[in-house]
Scaffold this active site. Structure first.
Site, PDB file in Angstrom:
ATOM      1  N   ARG A   1       0.967  -1.272  -0.166  1.00 30.21           N
ATOM      2  CA  ARG A   1      -0.013  -0.099  -0.076  1.00 30.21           C
ATOM      3  C   ARG A   1       0.809   1.270  -0.094  1.00 30.21           C
ATOM      4  NH1 ARG A   1      -1.214   2.051   4.485  1.00 30.21           N
ATOM      5  NH2 ARG A   1      -1.602   0.432   5.750  1.00 30.21           N
TER       6      ARG A   1
ATOM      7  N   TYR B   1     -16.174  18.695 -14.801  1.00 29.84           N
ATOM      8  CA  TYR B   1     -16.531  17.202 -14.979  1.00 29.84           C
ATOM      9  C   TYR B   1     -17.624  17.005 -13.871  1.00 29.84           C
ATOM     10  CZ  TYR B   1     -16.114  12.163 -14.333  1.00 29.84           C
ATOM     11  OH  TYR B   1     -16.418  10.977 -13.929  1.00 29.84           O
TER      12      TYR B   1
ATOM     13  N   ASP C   1      -6.612  20.147 -13.724  1.00 33.18           N
ATOM     14  CA  ASP C   1      -7.197  19.123 -14.192  1.00 33.18           C
ATOM     15  C   ASP C   1      -6.716  18.946 -15.894  1.00 33.18           C
ATOM     16  OD1 ASP C   1      -8.535  16.889 -15.357  1.00 33.18           O
ATOM     17  OD2 ASP C   1     -10.209  16.974 -14.099  1.00 33.18           O
TER      18      ASP C   1
ATOM     19  N   LYS D   1      -7.592   7.992 -19.130  1.00 29.16           N
ATOM     20  CA  LYS D   1      -7.871   8.527 -20.342  1.00 29.16           C
ATOM     21  C   LYS D   1      -6.944   8.324 -21.463  1.00 29.16           C
ATOM     22  CE  LYS D   1     -12.052   9.550 -18.527  1.00 29.16           C
ATOM     23  NZ  LYS D   1     -11.785   9.435 -16.880  1.00 29.16           N
TER      24      LYS D   1
END
Length: 379
Positions: free
Chosen positions: A46, A98, A170, A195
């Protein structure tokens, strides 16, 4: 080092044990220690994983950032940034945002005492008026999703600095190949790696890059404490995808330009939103801060109705009706009912996002097939 070379080599070295050129998938949850606290830099997956470390270094290099942290999704990256704030802090963001980002802002973090103000960030005076001594973060999205609005990164960064606020950009729609916010003064850059960066519609991931070790320490603390980390298999797939990012993006841009021009000249299309057009708002800003104009396009039909939009979407054959974007295959979507359904209709309409708006993610197929598909679907 130039972008294409960084995409292939940054953060990656041959495996020291075998000499493997590709970064291995370290599929392990924990690591052996010689004695308590004595290890080779890795103790629990982790916290660290060598495959993830290579990817984080690669993405940071592509964004000209010193530090990078990967997350299990773009929303995980957004969540981590917000967790560095305190109750009472104010955040200024664009009103053309978004839907998932708007949802986490208003439905989750407003409940914990953060205050969000949404403004038209193309209007710098509106940004200036929204800032206050309590503003701690300015959240920029450019080009915006789905209206392709262009925000002047450097100008907004300077406004944020005037009140001591940090800025995050972003950069998902542009990718690091077309735009580098860190070079324009942004404090953080974030991506839905899902993306363009991954590029093959087979991974969900997020990224936050920065140049300030204090910011990176905070983001890293949240990453480890909250645990929204990507697995090594996903990190490997993204590393593989990045190696062709520059090649793919040029094809996305080539195809996007031709699709945009075709739609603009179509008698049944009312308006096309694409930053490459001279009459697109802030086109000159886009020319200044982007290398090219990308493969994302939105448009409205002359028959400005939801029914007409649905008919076009249902008639497409090469473009696939689906959420997401940035993959090698072309996708089409209806933001009002899909990606932006969480935004109240009144606010969507105020930003220009009508019920008939269609969003295209133009892929890298042969352009003739894409144009023919649109021709048959629109009629």
């Amino acid at each position: 080092m130039k972008f294409g070379t960084k995409a292939i080599h940054a953060g990656q070295e041959p495996d020291p044990t075998t000499g493997a050129i590709m970064t291995p998938i370290y599929q392990t949850s924990t690591y052996a220690q010689a004695s308590p606290g004595q290890h080779k830099g890795y103790e629990y997956a982790r916290t660290q994983n060598p495959t993830r470390t290579a990817l984080e270094a690669n993405l940071a290099a592509l964004e000209n950032a010193q530090f990078g942290r990967c997350f299990s999704s773009g929303m995980g990256a957004t969540d981590a940034i917000l967790k560095t704030l305190e109750p009472g802090d104010e955040i200024v963001s664009t009103n053309d945002l978004y839907g998932g980002t708007y949802r986490i802002f208003t439905k989750i973090y407003e409940r914990y005492g953060l205050k969000f103000t949404f403004v038209n960030m193309q209007d710098l005076e509106s940004v200036k008026k929204a800032l206050s001594p309590k503003t701690r973060l300015v959240w920029i999205e450019t080009p915006t999703n789905p209206m392709m609005s262009i925000v002047d990164i450097r100008a907004v960064v300077n406004l944020a600095k005037s009140v001591g606020a940090k800025t995050v950009v972003d950069n998902t729609f542009a990718s690091p190949y077309l735009q580098n916010p860190m070079d324009m003064g942004a404090d953080m850059v974030m991506h839905s790696v899902t993306k363009y960066i991954a590029g093959h519609s087979d991974v969900v991931m997020g990224f936050v890059g920065s140049n300030d070790p204090k910011i990176d320490e905070l983001i890293g603390f949240v990453q480890n404490s909250s645990g929204a980390i990507p697995g090594p298999q996903d990190c490997f797939l993204v590393l593989r995808g990045i190696k062709t990012l520059h090649v793919r993006m040029d094809r996305h841009c080539d195809n996007g330009e031709q699709v945009a021009k075709y739609l603009k000249n179509h008698p049944k299309v009312k308006h096309v939103y694409w930053p490459g057009f001279e009459d697109h708002a802030n086109h000159e800003v886009a020319k200044k801060q982007m290398k090219r104009f990308g493969g994302m396009i939105s448009f409205v039909l002359a028959d400005d109705s939801q029914a007409a939009a649905f008919k076009v979407l249902e008639n497409l054959k090469v473009f696939t009706l689906a959420e997401s974007l940035g993959g090698v295959e072309s996708l089409a979507g209806h933001p009002a009912s899909m990606t932006h359904a969480s935004i109240p209709r009144e606010q969507r309409l105020e930003a220009g996002l009508t019920d008939s708006l269609i969003r295209l993610s133009v892929g890298i197929e042969d352009i003739e097939d894409l144009i023919e598909d649109l021709k048959n679907a629109i009629g």
